[in-house]
Design an enzyme around this catalytic site. Structure first.
Site, short mmCIF file in Angstrom:
data_model
loop_
_atom_site.label_atom_id
_atom_site.label_comp_id
_atom_site.label_asym_id
_atom_site.label_seq_id
_atom_site.Cartn_x
_atom_site.Cartn_y
_atom_site.Cartn_z
N SER A 50 44.03 33.38 53.15
CA SER A 50 44.33 32.09 52.54
C SER A 50 45.70 31.57 52.99
O SER A 50 45.89 30.37 53.13
CB SER A 50 44.30 32.24 51.01
N GLU A 71 51.71 42.03 42.76
CA GLU A 71 52.89 41.35 43.32
C GLU A 71 54.20 42.04 42.95
O GLU A 71 55.19 41.93 43.68
CB GLU A 71 52.91 39.89 42.85
#
Lengths: 331, 288
Positions: A50, A71
């Site tokens: 993406s 993350e």
């Protein structure tokens, strides 16, 4: 109308202006930077295609690290890698890499002055159909408040490509914010990009309009209309680096125009507008109009529809600048 | 891989216990001088720090940034007094600097900050983060085909943090057999006992299911600690976690196993009692 020194695309006001997503420029820039410096490592959090890392993953599989949808750990891993001389690029959607792991960015990256490049795609309104959850409109504020951090919001794909190479040469943390949307190519191969440098795209004397991100295109259109309709000469400054600001260029301009407008795909609080407000109040207090998202969350829609509904299309900018000048009795 | 020629000879176990006792005394003095700080975990890990810095780690105090050094990363940064005491006693910086802990203009920050003190390898103090940093270092070593090892200590309460489990999933997946994770299993955290606040058991099974090689040891038994470090070096396909069972406040009876000593420092009366007890023990504490 355009400042010829900057070498912008001369066709930007034509109806067939070329469009390209900044994330595509990001993917190309990563390949450029990786070819120059073998220490560049890229970390992905399951959004790597993406953010256009497919090319890098294929060419440098040994330099790409899958971190999974994690993350916080990813940012810590990046900090650890940087301590051994690697230049980690952490790349995912801006909404995830600046919010979920802000604590890790603060402590593991900024407090250690770690040489980590945080790359946030799908910034501003560009991920429009996904809705409020997916639209990062606070990230400039939350990143620029951190000591040691450099904050950049590129205006188009070409500039994003160049910025990737430039930030790889900068030692220290950088937040690079860029768009998913197909937006006009404003800069060319010849346009220079330097961290901390703002450029006067259109010269004018009546008002200084400062912008970052692809929304600068709407700003340029607004400036064109203001001139055609009202003979208002707006000076448009592109300031892709929000931190550190190019104070010289900005203060020089406002000395002439005596009033300022900011335009950004971000909350009006704390972003580019906030940074400019701080600069002006410190160095040269002047009237300031901040155009952005007015302290609200957004919704699903098309990119163009959101810009229009929330007051960031060229005609909105034009109206707001006109009223701002009128209220000050400048026109 | 060349090893450091300057490394001091490895001490025998008896001497290592004396070092651990000395480190405890330094910690009590430092915390008394500072007036604030975390006592229990600092005292409870003295043997582990001793085994690392006076036996196992390939380090050189004269050359703290030696390229192929082993790295020790402290993730539960609040127990940094024991790290400072160890580094100073090992020769990284003068002992007198210990008395500046937590004071203005001091290098010795309340939680570790990279770049402030020789030998400090990381910044921590928001729990869960040092562990990921350590794994990043281990990954870099693998990428560079270097043989040095990474040792990382976390607390046990720290395991409440989701980031720890993200990292725990990551390291075995990358086959990082060059990292040794030491969990200070002292059963306390700030608000109480771990099994009351947020139960961790069965911890060994949890970690094994994440594909860690897990060793459980008495974290005060130096021979066991060293043997676990040695065993970790022989594991080839996965990282090693050492669950080190420790007594918080170890060595000072009135502090032991009392979670209230997690985040406070002794006053002068308490410190006097603590030091008397430590000095009487002469390094021979509770291994029978």
């Amino acid at each position: 109308m355009l400042n010829q020194k900057i070498k912008l695309d001369q066709d930007i006001f034509s109806s067939d202006v070329k469009l390209k997503a900044s994330r595509d420029g990001f993917g190309e820039g990563v390949l450029d930077a990786a070819a120059i410096n073998k220490n560049i490592i890229v970390l992905g959090a399951d959004l790597s295609y993406s953010v256009r890392l497919g090319g890098f993953m294929e060419k440098y599989p040994e330099r790409f690290i899958h971190c999974g949808i994690a993350e916080q750990n990813m940012m810590g891993i990046a900090a650890g890698l940087s301590m051994s001389g690697k230049i980690p690029f952490v790349a995912t959607h801006a909404i995830f890499t600046t919010t979920r792991n802000w604590d890790q960015i603060r402590l593991s990256v900024c407090l250690q002055n770690a040489n980590v490049k945080i790359c946030g795609s799908h910034a501003g309104l560009s991920n429009a159909p996904d809705g409020a959850n997916a639209l990062p409109l606070e990230d400039i504020a939350t990143m620029r408040v951190l000591p040691n951090m450099v904050v950049i919001n590129t205006i188009d794909s070409n500039q994003t490509q160049k910025a990737v190479v430039e930030i790889s040469k900068h030692k220290g943390p950088v937040y690079l914010r860029f768009s998913k949307a197909e937006t006009p190519l404003i800069t060319t191969r010849e346009t220079l990009f330097k961290i901390g440098k703002a450029d006067v795209f259109i010269e004018g004397k009546d008002v200084t309009i400062i912008s970052c991100g692809p929304i600068i295109y709407e700003t340029l259109l607004a400036a064109k209309h203001l001139k055609a309709k009202y003979k208002i000469e707006a000076e448009v400054i592109s300031s892709p680096t929000i931190k550190p600001l190019d104070e010289v260029t900005i203060l020089q301009s406002v000395k002439k125009t005596k009033c300022v407008v900011t335009v950004e795909e971000h909350q009006i609080n704390g972003g580019l507008g906030g940074a400019i407000a701080e600069l002006l109040s410190d160095k040269n207090p002047l009237p300031l109009l901040r155009i952005g998202i007015n302290d609200t969350f957004l919704e699903s829609g098309k990119y163009e529809e959101l810009k229009d509904k929330y007051g960031l299309s060229a005609h909105h900018i034009e109206d707001k600048v006109y009223k701002f000048l009128k209220n000050m009795e400048k026109i | 891989m060349p090893t450091s020629q300057k490394k001091e000879p490895v001490l025998d176990t008896e001497k290592l216990y004396q070092v651990a006792n000395k480190l405890r005394q330094l910690v009590v003095d430092m915390l008394l001088e500072a007036g604030t700080g975390h006592t229990a975990g600092s005292l409870g890990t003295a043997e582990i720090f001793t085994a690392l810095y006076f036996h196992t780690l390939n380090i050189d105090p004269q050359n703290p940034n030696m390229k192929n050094r082993d790295r020790f990363v402290l993730s539960n940064g609040h127990i940094v007094p024991i790290w400072y005491a160890t580094l100073s006693h090992r020769g990284f910086f003068p002992e007198k600097e210990l008395w500046t802990l937590r004071k203005i203009n001091s290098k010795l920050q309340g939680h570790p900050v990279l770049g402030t003190v020789p030998g400090i390898e990381n910044t921590s103090g928001s729990l869960g983060q040092g562990f990921s940093q350590a794994i990043g270092m281990a990954l870099a070593a693998k990428m560079d085909k270097q043989n040095y090892r990474i040792y990382c200590m976390t607390g046990d309460g720290e395991l409440d943090e989701g980031q720890v489990w993200e990292a725990a999933m990551f390291a075995p997946n990358k086959k990082l057999n060059n990292i040794t994770w030491i969990i200070d299993r002292n059963n306390i955290q700030s608000d109480g006992n771990t099994e009351d606040v947020m139960p961790l058991e069965n911890l060994k099974e949890k970690l094994e299911s994440f594909n860690w090689f897990v060793i459980e040891i008495d974290g005060h038994n130096i021979a066991e600690i060293i043997s676990a470090f040695n065993m970790a070096k022989t594991i080839t396909q996965r990282p090693t976690a050492i669950i080190a069972h420790t007594i918080p406040g170890k060595g000072v009876k009135f502090m032991e196993n009392d979670f209230r000593w997690h985040g406070i420092a002794p006053n002068s009366k308490e410190a006097k009692t603590a030091l008397e007890e430590l000095k009487t023990l002469k390094g021979k504490i509770l291994y029978d």
